[in-house]
Design a protein around this motif. Structure first.
Motif, PDB file in Angstrom:
ATOM      1  N   PRO A 139      -5.905  -1.643  -7.802  1.00 38.41           N
ATOM      2  CA  PRO A 139      -4.695  -2.083  -7.669  1.00 38.41           C
ATOM      3  C   PRO A 139      -3.533  -1.452  -8.932  1.00 38.41           C
ATOM      4  CG  PRO A 139      -6.060  -3.741  -7.807  1.00 38.41           C
ATOM      5  CD  PRO A 139      -6.965  -2.619  -8.146  1.00 38.41           C
ATOM      6  N   VAL A 143      -1.828  -4.023  -0.335  1.00 38.00           N
ATOM      7  CA  VAL A 143      -1.156  -3.624  -1.969  1.00 38.00           C
ATOM      8  C   VAL A 143       0.083  -4.209  -2.115  1.00 38.00           C
ATOM      9  CG1 VAL A 143      -2.484  -1.272  -1.525  1.00 38.00           C
ATOM     10  CG2 VAL A 143      -0.179  -1.548  -1.021  1.00 38.00           C
ATOM     11  N   GLN A 144       0.758  -4.241  -3.270  1.00 34.41           N
ATOM     12  CA  GLN A 144       1.704  -5.067  -3.968  1.00 34.41           C
ATOM     13  C   GLN A 144       2.723  -3.902  -4.644  1.00 34.41           C
ATOM     14  OE1 GLN A 144       0.831  -8.359  -5.908  1.00 34.41           O
ATOM     15  NE2 GLN A 144       0.493  -9.765  -4.096  1.00 34.41           N
ATOM     16  N   TRP A 175      -0.632   1.282  -7.869  1.00 28.06           N
ATOM     17  CA  TRP A 175       0.556   0.913  -7.154  1.00 28.06           C
ATOM     18  C   TRP A 175       1.609   0.348  -8.023  1.00 28.06           C
ATOM     19  CZ3 TRP A 175       0.037   2.909  -2.693  1.00 28.06           C
ATOM     20  CH2 TRP A 175      -1.105   3.190  -2.231  1.00 28.06           C
TER      21      TRP A 175
END
Length: 365
Positions: free
Chosen positions: A156, A95-96, A159
């Protein structure tokens, strides 16, 4: 076939609470291999961090170890019994989060035989160690209600609500209680542990400061972890009593179909009362699903896909089995090599076919 896929084919011969989590499944998706190869070459964070993060990325399950321990526990010829490990399924998804360097992976652990029962969530932060060829692994807590991150592997956008300031070390001990991994080129493995004395915590036993130790061994498809907590005098308070590490293997997902006659094995050959299950997805680390008739009702049977090593042959196989739900006994099965991309079974009244998932077979989504 790409060189990366060939290299991976040649290479693959081979704790509940706060614990992270031996035949080998072989991912064969060329596009996934190319992505990993590019990731490993990411010079901005170093080859070792990128490689370790790439190897960790995927879903892991210790089904075969749990299966073998049950057999050994009931076998009077096995004199030294191991303390049983928990059956755990672990998703590690990159994940970012803006402002985080290195690599960040979301960890979601569930019961090994029921992926809907989430046991624990956290983050792993990987960055370069203090010396060349080493990787530092820190465990971070998720802020607030962790349940809101359960959909994180698939979405995504989850996050984007996090910032560096929201993240805290899971263990407030000295040096963040980090694991320090070193890469061995000969064995193609990362090995390491926490530094003795760095990991202290009183949350497991309020009022008592415990020493935590973690030991890892990681290859591209195998992950061994042992987490233990001891009192100041060295007595084991929590963790495996026989120092048995949890041995997990990276899952490989298959897509397929199942057809059967609703009356079961006694149905006449001309019976047209049948059911068909399309878009069946199973991972090859012991996942089971109940056969359902076309009206949605459940049958007395399960289908299982598992990678197992039988003691009489000592050779791992990929097994597709039809199981009786009441007794747990396998009624019939077909097997093939662990690297096979297809497996099927035809019992006349029951038929099934499974093919390795086209893209990213190490994830079930």
């Amino acid at each position: 076939m790409s060189a990366a896929v060939q290299q991976r084919r040649a290479w693959r011969a081979a704790a509940l609470g706060l614990m992270l989590v031996a035949a080998i499944g072989v991912p064969t998706d060329a596009r996934a291999a190319d992505v990993r190869a590019a990731d490993i070459q990411a010079a901005d964070i170093g080859d070792d961090v990128a490689r370790a993060a790439s190897w960790l990325s995927g879903e892991w399950n210790d089904n075969e170890q749990v299966w073998q321990q049950r057999i050994d526990a009931a076998d009077p010829k096995v004199l030294q019994k191991q303390d049983a490990v928990a059956h755990v399924h672990t998703i590690l998804k990159p994940v970012q989060v803006p402002g985080v360097d290195g690599r960040l992976l979301y960890v979601q652990q569930s019961k090994g035989d029921d992926l809907q029962q989430v046991l624990q969530q956290r983050l792993l932060h990987l960055r370069a160690g203090d010396t060349p060829g080493t990787v530092r692994v820190e465990q971070w807590r998720l802020p607030g209600d962790a349940a809101r991150f359960i959909g994180g592997p698939r979405d995504p956008a989850v996050w984007t609500t996090l910032a560096v300031a929201d993240l805290q070390a899971a263990n407030p001990g000295a040096d963040g209680c980090a694991l320090k991994l070193s890469f061995d080129a000969a064995s193609q493995t990362y090995s390491g542990s926490t530094v003795p004395g760095d990991c202290t915590d009183s949350r497991l036993r309020p009022g008592r400061m415990l020493q935590q130790s973690d030991v890892w061994h990681l290859s591209e498809n195998q992950w061994s972890t042992l987490a233990q907590w001891r009192s100041a005098d060295g007595r084991l308070v929590q963790g495996n009593a026989t120092d048995t590490a949890m041995r997990s293997r990276k899952a490989r997902y298959f897509d397929g179909w199942i057809w059967f006659r609703n009356a079961g094995p006694d149905a006449p050959a001309g019976d047209t009362d049948t059911s068909f299950m399309a878009k069946v997805r199973l991972h090859a680390e012991g996942q089971r699903i109940v056969l359902k008739r076309k009206d949605g009702s459940e049958t007395p049977w399960l289908v299982e896909l598992a990678t197992l090593t039988y003691q009489n042959t000592r050779r791992p196989v990929l097994k597709l089995g039809l199981v009786d739900r009441a007794s747990g006994k396998t009624l019939s099965y077909a097997w093939t090599s662990v690297g096979a991309e297809m497996v099927g079974m035809n019992l006349s009244w029951f038929q099934a076919g499974m093919t390795v998932k086209d893209s990213q077979p190490e994830f079930g989504f």
